[in-house]
Structures are given as structure tokens and as C-alpha cells.
Design a protein around this motif. Structure first.
Motif, PDB file in Angstrom:
ATOM      1  N   SER A  44      10.334  -7.664  -6.645  1.00  0.00           N
ATOM      2  CA  SER A  44      11.183  -8.742  -7.174  1.00  0.00           C
ATOM      3  C   SER A  44      10.382  -9.882  -7.789  1.00  0.00           C
ATOM      4  N   LEU A  45       9.096  -9.991  -7.438  1.00  0.00           N
ATOM      5  CA  LEU A  45       8.254 -11.066  -7.957  1.00  0.00           C
ATOM      6  C   LEU A  45       7.105 -10.563  -8.818  1.00  0.00           C
ATOM      7  N   ALA A  46       6.937  -9.244  -8.900  1.00  0.00           N
ATOM      8  CA  ALA A  46       5.788  -8.677  -9.610  1.00  0.00           C
ATOM      9  C   ALA A  46       5.872  -8.929 -11.108  1.00  0.00           C
ATOM     10  N   ASP A  47       4.715  -9.218 -11.700  1.00  0.00           N
ATOM     11  CA  ASP A  47       4.645  -9.330 -13.160  1.00  0.00           C
ATOM     12  C   ASP A  47       3.784  -8.219 -13.762  1.00  0.00           C
ATOM     13  N   SER A  48       3.219  -7.343 -12.919  1.00  0.00           N
ATOM     14  CA  SER A  48       2.384  -6.234 -13.375  1.00  0.00           C
ATOM     15  C   SER A  48       2.504  -5.086 -12.383  1.00  0.00           C
ATOM     16  N   LYS A  49       2.160  -3.905 -12.833  1.00  0.00           N
ATOM     17  CA  LYS A  49       2.091  -2.758 -11.950  1.00  0.00           C
ATOM     18  C   LYS A  49       0.703  -2.678 -11.320  1.00  0.00           C
ATOM     19  N   TYR A  50       0.640  -2.080 -10.138  1.00  0.00           N
ATOM     20  CA  TYR A  50      -0.639  -1.822  -9.488  1.00  0.00           C
ATOM     21  C   TYR A  50      -1.506  -0.944 -10.374  1.00  0.00           C
ATOM     22  N   LEU A  51      -2.784  -1.309 -10.487  1.00  0.00           N
ATOM     23  CA  LEU A  51      -3.738  -0.467 -11.208  1.00  0.00           C
ATOM     24  C   LEU A  51      -4.716   0.139 -10.203  1.00  0.00           C
ATOM     25  N   PRO A  52      -4.921   1.458 -10.238  1.00  0.00           N
ATOM     26  CA  PRO A  52      -5.823   2.110  -9.293  1.00  0.00           C
ATOM     27  C   PRO A  52      -7.288   1.805  -9.625  1.00  0.00           C
ATOM     28  N   PRO A  53      -8.222   2.195  -8.750  1.00  0.00           N
ATOM     29  CA  PRO A  53      -9.629   1.919  -8.990  1.00  0.00           C
ATOM     30  C   PRO A  53     -10.114   2.492 -10.324  1.00  0.00           C
ATOM     31  N   LEU A  80       0.821  -1.209   0.000  1.00  0.00           N
ATOM     32  CA  LEU A  80       0.000   0.000   0.000  1.00  0.00           C
ATOM     33  C   LEU A  80       0.855   1.260   0.000  1.00  0.00           C
ATOM     34  N   LYS A  81       1.929   1.234   0.770  1.00  0.00           N
ATOM     35  CA  LYS A  81       2.856   2.374   0.766  1.00  0.00           C
ATOM     36  C   LYS A  81       3.404   2.609  -0.633  1.00  0.00           C
ATOM     37  N   GLY A  82       3.705   1.512  -1.330  1.00  0.00           N
ATOM     38  CA  GLY A  82       4.245   1.620  -2.680  1.00  0.00           C
ATOM     39  C   GLY A  82       3.260   2.154  -3.700  1.00  0.00           C
ATOM     40  N   THR A  83       1.957   2.002  -3.437  1.00  0.00           N
ATOM     41  CA  THR A  83       0.956   2.552  -4.357  1.00  0.00           C
ATOM     42  C   THR A  83       0.751   4.043  -4.165  1.00  0.00           C
ATOM     43  N   GLY A  84       1.345   4.609  -3.125  1.00  0.00           N
ATOM     44  CA  GLY A  84       1.149   6.018  -2.808  1.00  0.00           C
ATOM     45  C   GLY A  84       0.037   6.273  -1.820  1.00  0.00           C
ATOM     46  N   ALA A  85      -0.537   5.229  -1.267  1.00  0.00           N
ATOM     47  CA  ALA A  85      -1.619   5.397  -0.295  1.00  0.00           C
ATOM     48  C   ALA A  85      -1.124   6.106   0.961  1.00  0.00           C
ATOM     49  N   ARG A  86      -1.987   6.926   1.543  1.00  0.00           N
ATOM     50  CA  ARG A  86      -1.670   7.616   2.789  1.00  0.00           C
ATOM     51  C   ARG A  86      -2.738   7.376   3.854  1.00  0.00           C
ATOM     52  N   ARG A  87      -3.986   7.228   3.430  1.00  0.00           N
ATOM     53  CA  ARG A  87      -5.097   7.070   4.361  1.00  0.00           C
ATOM     54  C   ARG A  87      -5.742   5.702   4.140  1.00  0.00           C
ATOM     55  N   VAL A  88      -5.828   4.916   5.211  1.00  0.00           N
ATOM     56  CA  VAL A  88      -6.311   3.539   5.126  1.00  0.00           C
ATOM     57  C   VAL A  88      -7.450   3.348   6.114  1.00  0.00           C
ATOM     58  N   ALA A  89      -8.586   2.859   5.625  1.00  0.00           N
ATOM     59  CA  ALA A  89      -9.724   2.535   6.482  1.00  0.00           C
ATOM     60  C   ALA A  89      -9.826   1.026   6.631  1.00  0.00           C
ATOM     61  N   ILE A  90     -10.057   0.568   7.859  1.00  0.00           N
ATOM     62  CA  ILE A  90     -10.216  -0.860   8.142  1.00  0.00           C
ATOM     63  C   ILE A  90     -11.565  -1.096   8.790  1.00  0.00           C
ATOM     64  N   LEU A  91     -12.316  -2.044   8.252  1.00  0.00           N
ATOM     65  CA  LEU A  91     -13.527  -2.548   8.891  1.00  0.00           C
ATOM     66  C   LEU A  91     -13.225  -3.968   9.321  1.00  0.00           C
ATOM     67  N   ALA A  92     -13.184  -4.232  10.628  1.00  0.00           N
ATOM     68  CA  ALA A  92     -12.638  -5.484  11.145  1.00  0.00           C
ATOM     69  C   ALA A  92     -13.618  -6.207  12.052  1.00  0.00           C
TER      70      ALA A  92
END
Length: 434
Positions: free
Chosen positions: A418-427, A182-194
Motif C-alpha cells: 500500500s505504500l510501495a513506490d518500487s518493486k523489490y529488486l533481487p541481488p 521477505l515472504k513477498g519476495t519469494g524467499a524461503r531460506r533465511v540466515a541470521i547472524l546475530a
């Protein structure tokens, strides 16, 4: 800022109108798998026990997944010469939810494991799924010297116990990877419903701790697993907070029973209130890997979901021969690619067989020695357990569906680099539009 675990706006309660349960009876499905193995067990079998949830109030399909993996493990051993000179496996399976409604999860599970240990006299056991049952069941196995393989993410269950082993990954293994992603995607604000189960709270606590150490900001809302079936107000609150990522901390258990877990109902309600698909969603375990179920329940707005997973899928060229055998047999029999939980149970049964051959004799003490001495052939290559280190997890990745109706074999690996075969795609972005 970090919000309190107990929100001021509670999740809505609607236990009077639970979802209707139309799923096949898990106990019957387990019996099919066990009977298929025991038909070939012979007069002097290798007795392996399964204690896993096979009915509500637990994750009732867990026992089905474990029994399918165990069945294939028994078949593999039988088709490759048997154990200790040709002996075959007999499976003895108990529902660890048998008396859970009256006695609670832990007491029910311990009672079923006690039957395996003292009455059925199994050589080893597997199948522990719920974190709230794992410690007491592990304590029993440790006290009597019964080797047990764990199928869940309990972070410390193997520590200080000689009889407990795991080839699956723990919460402590997956949480840092999830937050790094998540840090690598540029995320800063994370909501958790647990959920307020042991797994739900431990997972949320660990994710929040790891995320805050990386500078992420959290809104966290907990809900009562046993009664809540309506999360719309909480999801609206999350939407108003404008997170970069929504972590769906639902599980495969739901108030009042039902054919699917609350993870899916949370997903559907998040779509209904407009949180999805505009916000990226990550889930805490690999239920999207059952792709037919996932797309049927989520639809196109569920595209983009991320989840932690074992570095495994049928198309990977590095699969060993035993892994290829398992994958092809499972797909041929059940019509879909195997989830990693089935793979874990398969691996555990085949390790038990290999260890007994190494020991050269049929006893729990000799099996424990062999499990610490030998090297085992597995789907991911050679595997060993050292004294004091009985947790040997596979490599982990973060996967993402990037096009609606993908199978999990087609899903993208987006982390680690090191194992990724694709880049993260945003919503709201697909492979076709990227």
C-alpha cells in the motif's frame, strides 16, 4: 530446519587486534549541541535531560544523534514563541556509559538518570538507546514520576508505566513487516547472524518466530558482541547453506571500540567471502540511511540492502510544516538528510513543550496529565497518547537501495504494497538493468 542459536562453528575471536578508532569524540560533539541550546536558555529555563550513550562501550554516536534532534527541538520552540509564555529550553546531557566499564551498562545509566531526576530536577528526559539499560532506567523514572521518552525498539517498555512514552517504533512493530516483506519476495531460506546483546537476541528471536510462522526456514548463528571481530567462518557456513536472504544482525558497537559498528565489518567480510552480492541482505535497523557512510563502507556490492524505516524522508509531500522545518534546518546545518533517530528526539522535545503549554504550569505531574490529554503537532500530523497506551509509532516501511550511491531520500520503498513506490529488486540487479 532451524539451527541452534549457539552454533557448532563459533565466530572467530580477535580482540587483540581491534579496529583503530579515528572517529571524532562523541562527547565533544554532544557538548557542541548542548552549549548551542543553553546559550539561549535564559534565567528561568525549561530543563530537559538527555541520558544516552556518548562513549564506548556503548553506541557512542547515539548520543550525538539524540542531541542534534533535541537541539533542533529546542530551537523550534524558541523560534515559535517559547514555552509557558516565552521560556526557553535548557538541555542537561549525561553519558549513560560513564561508568559502564566498571559497573555495567544498567547501573551506569541509572546513576546518570538519577542525577537528572534528583540533582538537576529536570521536567522530562529522553535519549534511552540500549535495550539493556532501558528497563532499569524506566523503573527509576516511573518511581519518581519523571516523564521519559524512549528512542529505541524495546517492545514492552511503555506497558504498565505511566511515565514512559515513545514516538519511535519497537521490535514488535518492525519484525512482522520484515518477514512479510521477505515472504513477498519469494524467499524461503533465511540466515541470521546475530549479536548476543539484548537488542540482538530479542530482534533475532522475534524475527525467527515471525518467519517460522510464515513457513520460512532459518539458519541462525549468534556471536559474542564484546569480543568477536572476525565472522568469516560463519559467513562461509551461511554461504554453503545457500540462503535466499542474509540478515546482518550486527550493531553499532564493536569489540575493542572503533569508528564504525560491527554491522559494517560483517558486511565487508560477507563481500570478502563471496556471500554478497549474490544473496539478498536485510539489516535490522536503519544504519544504511546514513548514505555517505554506507556507500563508503559497503561499496557497490552493498547495493540491494533492505532495512525497516520510519515512513519519512525529505521529499515526501505529506510532511507537515513542523516536519519541513526540521528537515530543512537539519540538512542546512549538517549537510545531509536527517536520520529518523534525530527526528524522534526532535519530536519528543517539541511534544514536551506543547504539553507544558497545555498544562499551563511547570510540574512533572501536570506534564504527565497533559501528555495524556492533549493532541500534539508533529511531522506526521496530530499525535495523541491515551492512558495505558504511551507507544505511538509512525508508519513503517521496508526500504531498499537499488542503485549504488543513492541517498536514502532516493531509496525505494518496496513494502508494504500500500505504500510501495518500487518493486523489490533481487541481488545483482539495479534499476538500470531491471
Amino acid at each position: 530446519m532451524t539451527q541452534p542459536a549457539n552454533p557448532t562453528v563459533p565466530a572467530q575471536r580477535n580482540a587483540a587486534n581491534p579496529p583503530t578508532n579515528t572517529a571524532p569524540d562523541p562527547l565533544s560533539l554532544v557538548r557542541v549541541e548542548v552549549d548551542a541550546v543553553n546559550e539561549h536558555a535564559g534565567d528561568d529555563p525549561i530543563k530537559i535531560g538527555i541520558v544516552s550513550p556518548m562513549s564506548r562501550p556503548g553506541d557512542a554516536m547515539a548520543g550525538v544523534l539524540v542531541s542534534r534532534g533535541a537541539r533542533l527541538g529546542a530551537e523550534y520552540l524558541r523560534e515559535h514563541g517559547g514555552v509557558l509564555g516565552g521560556r526557553n529550553v535548557r538541555l542537561i546531557a549525561y553519558n549513560d556509559m560513564a561508568t559502564a566499564t566498571e559497573d555495567g551498562f544498567a547501573k551506569s545509566a541509572v546513576a546518570q538518570m538519577a542525577k537528572l531526576a534528583f540533582v538537576d530536577d529536570v521536567i522530562a528526559a529522553l535519549g534511552q538507546w540500549h535495550l539493556r539499560t532501558t528497563d532499569p532506567v524506566a523503573n527509576l523514572c516511573e518511581a519518581v514520576g519523571l516523564p521519559m521518552f524512549v528512542e529505541n525498539g524495546h517492545s514492552t517498555v511503555t506497558r504498565g508505566r505511566r511515565s514512559i512514552f515513545r514516538t519511535y517504533f519497537s521490535i514488535a512493530d518492525r519484525a512482522p513487516l520484515m518477514m512479510d516483506c521477505l515472504k513477498g519476495t519469494g524467499a524461503r531460506r533465511v540466515a541470521i547472524l546475530a549479536a548476543d546483546t539484548v537488542f540482538g537476541q530479542t530482534m533475532a528471536n522475534t524475527l525467527q518466530q515471525e518467519g517460522e510462522a510464515r513457513g520460512l526456514e532459518f539458519l541462525r548463528i549468534d556471536f559474542e558482541q564484546e569480543v568477536v571481530v572476525d565472522w568469516r567462518d560463519d559467513l562461509r557456513r551461511i554461504k554453503e547453506w545457500q540462503p535466499d536472504v542474509f540478515i546482518n544482525g550486527g550493531l553499532n558497537v564493536i569489540a575493542g571500540g572503533g569508528p564504525v559498528g560491527n554491522s559494517y565489518h560483517i558486511l565487508q567480510q560477507a563481500i570478502e567471502v563471496g556471500l554478497l552480492p549474490g544473496v539478498a541482505m536485510m539489516v535490522t535497523f536503519g544504519f544504511p540511511m546514513r548514505s555517505l557512510d554506507y556507500w563508503r563502507m559497503a561499496g557497490e556490492p552493498g547495493n540491494g540492502v533492505m532495512w525497516p524505516a520510519t515512513k519519512f524522508r525529505p521529499s515526501w509531500p505529506e510532511m507537515t510544516a513542523i516536519g519541513r522545518w526540521f528537515t530543512e534546518r537539519f540538512t542546512e546545518r549538517y549537510g545531509f538528510a536527517p536520520p529518523d533517530t534525530c527526528l524522534s528526539a526532535f519530536t519528543d522535545v517539541t511534544i514536551i513543550g506543547q504539553a507544558l503549554d497545555h498544562a499551563g504550569t511547570y510540574s512533572r505531574a501536570a506534564l504527565l496529565d497533559a501528555l495524556e490529554e492533549a493532541e500534539f503537532d508533529t511531522w506526521r500530523g496530530p499525535l495523541r497518547f491515551e492512558r495505558g497506551q504511551h507507544h505511538n509509532p509512525p508508519e513503517l516501511v521496508i526500504m531498499q537501495y537499488q542503485t549504488p550511491n543513492q541517498t536514502f531520500d532516493e531509496a525505494a520503498i518496496i513494502h508494504p504494497p500500500s505504500l510501495a513506490d518500487s518493486k523489490y529488486l533481487p541481488p545483482n540487479v539495479t534499476v538500470e538493468s531491471a
